[in-house]
Design an enzyme around this catalytic site. Structure first.
Site, short mmCIF file in Angstrom:
data_model
loop_
_atom_site.label_atom_id
_atom_site.label_comp_id
_atom_site.label_asym_id
_atom_site.label_seq_id
_atom_site.Cartn_x
_atom_site.Cartn_y
_atom_site.Cartn_z
CB CYS A 88 -0.90 -0.02 1.24
SG CYS A 88 -1.90 1.45 1.43
CB CYS A 248 -4.97 3.97 -5.05
SG CYS A 248 -4.22 2.34 -5.07
N1 API Z 1 -4.37 2.18 -1.14
C1 API Z 1 -3.17 1.43 -1.43
C2 API Z 1 -3.39 0.31 -2.36
C3 API Z 1 -4.07 -0.76 -1.68
C4 API Z 1 -4.21 -1.84 -2.66
C5 API Z 1 -5.16 -2.87 -2.15
N2 API Z 1 -6.54 -2.42 -2.31
C6 API Z 1 -4.92 -4.16 -2.90
O1 API Z 1 -5.72 -5.07 -2.72
O2 API Z 1 -3.92 -4.23 -3.65
C7 API Z 1 -2.06 2.30 -1.97
O3 API Z 1 -2.03 3.47 -1.62
O4 API Z 1 -1.22 1.80 -2.74
#
Ligand code: API
Length: 308
Positions: A88, A248
């Site tokens: 993440c 993200c």
């Molecule tokens: N919010 C995260 C990504 C989480 C990814 C997660 N949802 C997955 O299952 O890969 C970021 O800032 O990179």
């Protein structure tokens, strides 16, 4: 009898997390407890839950300890639905800020803090303006050069963007940041806003481990004061195991990598990525790594009876 559990709430460009200090490795962080903590009505609320644990006390961390420099602390990241994700990007920055607040962050002589994740070690630096820059490691296009040459290796049906009532299969490029991403270019910011991301986009073929879907609109290039040509793009994201989030970090990296691939030779290596929760900077490095930079905020501390 429930045991009170202290927590910290933090976010990176409004991708928000419940952080737990488990330095003594005494917490059994079950999927049910993650869901309860992340619940925005009955719990504290967050896109994910992040547990601080010593690398020696978690199997996925022990294998990292053989590497130099060793990552003493491990980021145990969970999605709001209780699933485990490899990495993440926004979370790493907030994790670093949390370690600093706990008084256990050790930046080495080069100003780097090394942390462990399920995607490997990640190196964090603090920038003068208060942002954190994270070396997000090696990335790849799982579809290989064929996918890059053709510009896509998947198709995505985006809810809300039907044409004459018919769903449109839009070309998309898969990007691996340690976790899976599928990036779709849209024609305009109007379309970007019209997408109904409270519903999950359908990805064809369906990735076996699911995927994070980024909708992107390139916004052109500009020359920064130091003469660097910087690309700009706007993005929304539907995250695996969460739903739409305000940001993200790994998704911003995936978006910049896809847009640069589509733009071809001469495209910028530095991208400012506008997400609903703010702006991130992605720098595509010549060594096959990609760097993510942005803010990290710790906004609250408390005690919860939600212990599972
Ligand atoms: N919010 C995260 C990504 C989480 C990814 C997660 N949802 C997955 O299952 O890969 C970021 O800032 O990179």
């Amino acid at each position: 009898m429930t045991t009170a559990l202290t927590f910290t709430k933090g976010h990176g460009t409004q991708n928000d997390f419940v952080l737990l200090d488990d330095r003594d490795a005494g917490l059994d962080l079950t999927a049910d407890l993650v869901r309860a903590l992340a619940d925005r009505r009955a719990g504290i609320g967050g896109d994910g839950v992040i547990r601080v644990v010593r690398s020696k006390d978690i199997v996925e961390g022990q294998r990292l300890l053989a590497q130099e420099p060793a990552a003493e602390w491990f980021m145990d990241y969970r999605n709001a639905d209780g699933s485990v994700a490899q990495i993440c990007g926004n979370g790493v920055r907030v994790f670093a800020a949390f370690l600093e607040q706990l008084g256990v962050a050790t930046f080495d002589g080069d100003g780097e803090l090394v942390v462990g994740t399920r995607a490997g070690v990640r190196r964090v630096r603090k920038e003068d303006g208060g942002w954190y820059a994270v070396d997000m490691g090696i990335w790849s296009f799982p579809g290989g050069q064929t996918a890059v040459a053709e510009g896509f290796d998947a198709e995505v049906l985006v809810p809300g963007l039907e044409v004459d009532g018919n769903e449109v299969a839009r070309p998309a490029l898969s990007v691996d940041l340690g976790n899976p991403h599928t990036v779709v270019a849209l024609a305009s910011v109007v379309d970007l806003e019209r997408a109904e991301l409270w519903r999950a986009p359908e990805v064809v073929p369906r990735p076996p481990q699911g995927t994070n879907v980024e909708l992107v609109v390139p916004l052109g290039e500009e020359t920064s004061v130091d003469g660097t040509v910087v690309g700009r793009l706007r993005m929304r994201v539907h995250e695996r195991g969460v739903g739409e989030t305000r940001s993200c970090g790994t998704g911003a990296c995936a978006a910049a990598l896809a847009v640069r691939a589509w733009a071809g030779d001469g495209a910028p290596d530095v991208w400012m990525v506008e997400v609903p929760g703010g702006t991130l900077r992605v720098t595509i490095l010549s060594d096959g790594h990609v760097e993510l930079a942005g803010p990290a905020e710790l906004v609250a501390h408390g005690v919860t009876d939600l212990v599972g």
